[in-house]
Design an enzyme around this catalytic site. Structure first.
Site, PDB file in Angstrom:
ATOM      1  N   LYS A  49      -5.993  12.344  -4.422  1.00 46.88           N
ATOM      2  CA  LYS A  49      -5.242  11.117  -4.691  1.00 46.88           C
ATOM      3  C   LYS A  49      -5.679   9.975  -3.773  1.00 46.88           C
ATOM      4  O   LYS A  49      -5.918   8.854  -4.243  1.00 46.88           O
ATOM      5  CB  LYS A  49      -3.751  11.397  -4.514  1.00 46.88           C
ATOM      6  CG  LYS A  49      -2.861  10.175  -4.515  1.00 46.88           C
ATOM      7  CD  LYS A  49      -1.423  10.544  -4.292  1.00 46.88           C
ATOM      8  CE  LYS A  49      -1.178  11.156  -2.943  1.00 46.88           C
ATOM      9  NZ  LYS A  49      -1.399  10.213  -1.822  1.00 46.88           N
ATOM     10  N   THR A  50      -5.777  10.257  -2.474  1.00 44.63           N
ATOM     11  CA  THR A  50      -6.153   9.219  -1.514  1.00 44.63           C
ATOM     12  C   THR A  50      -7.559   8.696  -1.816  1.00 44.63           C
ATOM     13  O   THR A  50      -7.827   7.493  -1.730  1.00 44.63           O
ATOM     14  CB  THR A  50      -6.091   9.767  -0.077  1.00 44.63           C
ATOM     15  OG1 THR A  50      -4.752  10.215   0.190  1.00 44.63           O
ATOM     16  CG2 THR A  50      -6.481   8.709   0.935  1.00 44.63           C
ATOM     17  N   ASP A 240       1.109   3.926  -3.721  1.00 45.20           N
ATOM     18  CA  ASP A 240       0.871   5.331  -3.405  1.00 45.20           C
ATOM     19  C   ASP A 240       2.190   6.109  -3.445  1.00 45.20           C
ATOM     20  O   ASP A 240       3.260   5.549  -3.203  1.00 45.20           O
ATOM     21  CB  ASP A 240       0.250   5.409  -2.001  1.00 45.20           C
ATOM     22  CG  ASP A 240      -0.213   6.800  -1.626  1.00 45.20           C
ATOM     23  OD1 ASP A 240      -0.444   7.618  -2.545  1.00 45.20           O
ATOM     24  OD2 ASP A 240      -0.357   7.072  -0.423  1.00 45.20           O
ATOM     25  N   GLU A 241       2.128   7.398  -3.745  1.00 42.03           N
ATOM     26  CA  GLU A 241       3.300   8.287  -3.754  1.00 42.03           C
ATOM     27  C   GLU A 241       4.454   7.674  -4.557  1.00 42.03           C
ATOM     28  O   GLU A 241       5.611   7.655  -4.123  1.00 42.03           O
ATOM     29  CB  GLU A 241       3.769   8.578  -2.315  1.00 42.03           C
ATOM     30  CG  GLU A 241       2.723   9.239  -1.434  1.00 42.03           C
ATOM     31  CD  GLU A 241       2.486  10.715  -1.746  1.00 42.03           C
ATOM     32  OE1 GLU A 241       3.024  11.197  -2.762  1.00 42.03           O
ATOM     33  OE2 GLU A 241       1.760  11.370  -0.992  1.00 42.03           O
ATOM     34  N   GLN A 271       5.960  16.621  -7.839  1.00 33.74           N
ATOM     35  CA  GLN A 271       6.221  16.694  -6.404  1.00 33.74           C
ATOM     36  C   GLN A 271       7.320  15.715  -5.986  1.00 33.74           C
ATOM     37  O   GLN A 271       7.401  15.317  -4.819  1.00 33.74           O
ATOM     38  CB  GLN A 271       4.936  16.429  -5.614  1.00 33.74           C
ATOM     39  CG  GLN A 271       3.861  17.484  -5.838  1.00 33.74           C
ATOM     40  CD  GLN A 271       2.682  17.325  -4.900  1.00 33.74           C
ATOM     41  OE1 GLN A 271       2.783  17.557  -3.699  1.00 33.74           O
ATOM     42  NE2 GLN A 271       1.545  16.931  -5.449  1.00 33.74           N
ATOM     43  N   ARG A 619       0.785  24.445  -1.405  1.00 31.46           N
ATOM     44  CA  ARG A 619       0.354  24.258  -0.012  1.00 31.46           C
ATOM     45  C   ARG A 619      -0.712  25.290   0.365  1.00 31.46           C
ATOM     46  O   ARG A 619      -1.395  25.137   1.373  1.00 31.46           O
ATOM     47  CB  ARG A 619       1.519  24.415   0.967  1.00 31.46           C
ATOM     48  CG  ARG A 619       2.707  23.454   0.837  1.00 31.46           C
ATOM     49  CD  ARG A 619       2.303  22.026   0.764  1.00 31.46           C
ATOM     50  NE  ARG A 619       2.170  21.604  -0.623  1.00 31.46           N
ATOM     51  CZ  ARG A 619       1.508  20.529  -1.033  1.00 31.46           C
ATOM     52  NH1 ARG A 619       0.881  19.767  -0.163  1.00 31.46           N
ATOM     53  NH2 ARG A 619       1.437  20.221  -2.314  1.00 31.46           N
TER      54      ARG A 619
END
Length: 665
Positions: A49-50, A240-241, A271, A619
């Site tokens: 994503k980043t 973002d997010e 998420q 994770r």
């Protein structure tokens, strides 16, 4: 304000510095090179994503978009700095003109320019949490309210109530009804306190963190000229997010993008796990409805986990109705199947985790790359005890171990005083919990108590002899406190640490939790589980000794861990979001614990719990263990100790996991 920039259709630069097709996968490339217009980028866990956002910024700049026409909104300053640094590396030059940062930092920047319109000056102060608490206490002092008589929330709790009201854009009355019903009788008083707080902030030229959002939104809503100025300035908005934005943040974005619609939001609806602190799940879910014609880009190639773990993650989230369908695809080679571990009880579960961690260390896995995740902190009680016994160093992501928390130490102090009437620290801790008793009064009461408490004198009688020194404000509470101590001293009660904890909770400490903490229900649950944990000990003395062991060994463990660099990570799933580990254990997967019983009361609650399960699974990089005990004893020995496996485990296809039943090993 700089000149108005007229947006033109994208045209590929003649000599681009970056080969986007070569450096990005096909899905990332599609999102990065998207044409102008609204875009929703669903970026699955571990999908880069980043990287996608960073390259999008670089792409816009290479298309000739001036840096000062781009707004990048993130949730942490660290994320903003990291992205800006990456853009600089990609382009070989810094872009200082670009507006990038958290919602709050950008809000501050805007408000500094227009403070006078809102009645502030440009040099207004920004209050931290302690400042806000102090100002609220000053406002409360102005009101004619006996806060002890009406069980009024402490300033910290009032601040959280007002913060939720702002970020959800709800009236205080609705916040109380939804999350603080035990304060619903104070709706008028709390609304008055909020008005006084707002007026006092303006009078002192100070804003709190929530003001940086709500006053920014107020500027945009009430001042068309300012709204138009920023709509012209921010030709391209990247967020973002996005799944973690709250209502007020979503409204700010919508107003800024109202004219040009060039807004790209990046996130993962699977998420979205923070509704309890105000995150508005509908922001991402309803984005295509709010922006007709918006294009959706899915980035589903996962670079983190093995195919086996991803297959389980896909299956885990499949039952959710409210979601954007997605299928995480692996970029890595095959590995071990996730393991479902059935344990007899939570002691056996703790022993399994500790033993398996030791085996993994022998196999060459650094234990710093291993995490144990759980729904709530009390789920790891038995594990903390087992790890301490074995000398395995561990850290807790929250920074505070379960037994170090204030509410645990408060209740333990009652037991410690019964066992050892000479325990000055426990005595003073307890009496200072009584409203109106400060440090000086506690010193005087301790001196009187020492004189009154002989070997043959019951503690309750000794406390009653001190009543003349009790401050008037505390008189009513002292009258309740004394019989509580008498009840704890009774011979049968004195045999059970579990019974003693339950008595303390029921005798007024629950009221203290409501007044003192926003997360009152979680802390109450902690204490109920502490009572359950205490059932395994033969005496109160043994229970207190184990508590002392768990806290006193920590300093040595932490020092040793710092020296060798190895610590097992214990964390709630909420606090582990954004992290990754070679090996992950998810424990206490029992129905009623995960998902929690409260969350299971609604479809929305259960779906968020399922998203939390999905976050936990994703994770893990290489190995994943899912465990649950068959037996757990409740406080006082009441209720059926038999546990059902989590409904989330039942939803997983059997062929995706390996089954380990410790009873057959």
């Amino acid at each position: 304000m700089s000149r108005d920039y007229v947006l033109q259709p994208f045209r590929q630069t003649v000599h681009p510095q970056i080969d986007y097709a070569a450096e990005l996968n096909e899905q990332q490339h599609a999102a990065v090179t998207a044409p102008p217009g609204p875009a929703l980028v669903i970026a699955g866990a571990g999908s880069g994503k980043t990287r996608t956002l960073t390259y999008r910024v670089a792409y816009l700049l290479e298309q000739g978009i001036p840096a000062d026409r781009i707004l990048l909104l993130t949730f942490t300053n660290k994320a903003a700095k990291e992205m800006m640094h990456r853009v600089t590396d990609l382009l070989g030059a810094e872009v200082p003109a670009m507006w990038g940062g958290t919602f709050h930092s950008i809000g501050n920047r805007v408000l500094r320019r227009h403070a006078k319109i809102l009645g502030y000056t440009q040099d207004f102060s920004i209050m931290d949490r302690d400042d806000a608490k102090e100002l609220l206490q000053a406002c409360l002092a102005e009101m004619d309210i006996d806060t002890k008589a009406v069980k009024f929330p402490k300033a910290d709790v009032a601040a959280d109530i007002f913060s939720l009201a702002i970020n959800k854009e709800w009236p205080v009355e609705k916040i109380l009804e939804d999350q603080f019903d035990y304060f619903s009788h104070l709706t008028v008083e709390l609304a008055d306190l909020q008005k006084r707080y707002i007026a006092r902030k303006l009078a002192t030229n100070a804003m709190d963190f929530d003001d940086l959002l709500c006053l920014w939104l107020k500027l945009l809503k009430n001042h068309p000229d300012i709204r138009e100025e920023y709509q012209r300035r921010f030709q391209f908005i990247l967020v973002d997010e996005y799944q973690d934005t709250n209502k007020i943040q979503g409204d700010i974005i919508d107003l800024l993008a109202e004219k040009h619609k060039n807004v790209m939001v990046v996130g993962d609806d699977s998420q979205s796990i923070y509704s309890w602190r105000g995150a508005h799940f509908l922001n991402i879910l309803k984005f295509p409805e709010r922006y007709p014609g918006a294009k959706t880009y899915r980035i589903e190639t996962n670079y983190r986990s093995t195919p086996e773990i991803l297959a389980l993650a896909n299956a885990a989230i499949a039952a959710n109705i409210h979601q954007f369908p997605k299928e995480l695809a692996p970029a890595r080679k095959s590995g071990d199947k996730p393991v479902v571990v059935t344990c007899n009880d939570d002691n056996e579960q703790a022993a399994f985790v500790a033993q398996r961690v030791l085996e993994l260390r022998e196999e060459g896995v650094n234990i710093s790359n291993i995490a144990v995740l759980y729904r709530s902190h009390f789920h790891a009680l038995q594990l903390q005890l087992e790890l301490t016994r074995r000398g395995l160093p561990f850290s807790i992501t929250s920074g505070i171990r379960f037994f170090e928390q204030a509410h645990i130490k408060d209740v333990a102090a009652y037991l410690k005083l019964i066992v050892n009437p000479r325990d000055e620290l426990s005595f003073k801790r307890i009496v200072r919990l009584q409203p109106g008793v400060g440090a000086k009064a506690a010193d005087k009461l301790w001196a009187a108590f020492q004189n009154a408490a002989t070997e043959k004198t019951p503690l309750a009688v000794a406390l009653q002899k001190c009543v003349a020194l009790v401050p008037k404000k505390a008189a009513v509470h002292w009258a309740q406190f004394t019989p509580t101590i008498a009840q704890l001293e009774e011979t049968e009660t004195r045999k059970s640490a579990s019974d003693m904890i339950r008595i303390v909770l029921e005798a007024g400490y629950e009221d203290h939790l409501q007044e003192e903490y926003t997360n009152y229900l979680s802390r109450q649950e902690d204490l109920e589980q502490l009572a359950s944990f205490a059932l395994q000990f033969q005496s109160v003395e043994e229970f207190l000794s184990q508590l002392a062991l768990l806290t006193s060994v920590e300093a040595e463990d932490d020092k040793a861990a710092a020296e060798d660099g190895e610590q097992l990570r214990l964390s709630t799933i909420h606090q582990a979001k954004g992290l990754e580990f070679d090996v992950v254990f998810i424990i206490m997967l029992c129905d009623g614990l995960f998902p929690s019983s409260r969350s299971s009361e609604s479809v929305e609650g259960e779906e968020e719990e399922r998203r939390l399960f999905y976050v936990a699974i994703t994770r893990a990089r290489n190995q994943l263990y899912l465990s649950y005990p068959l037996i757990r004893f409740s406080p006082g020995g009441t209720g059926d100790p038999m546990q059902l496996p989590s409904r989330f485990l039942k939803e997983l296809p059997a062929e995706l996991t390996e089954e380990w039943n410790l009873r057959t090993f």
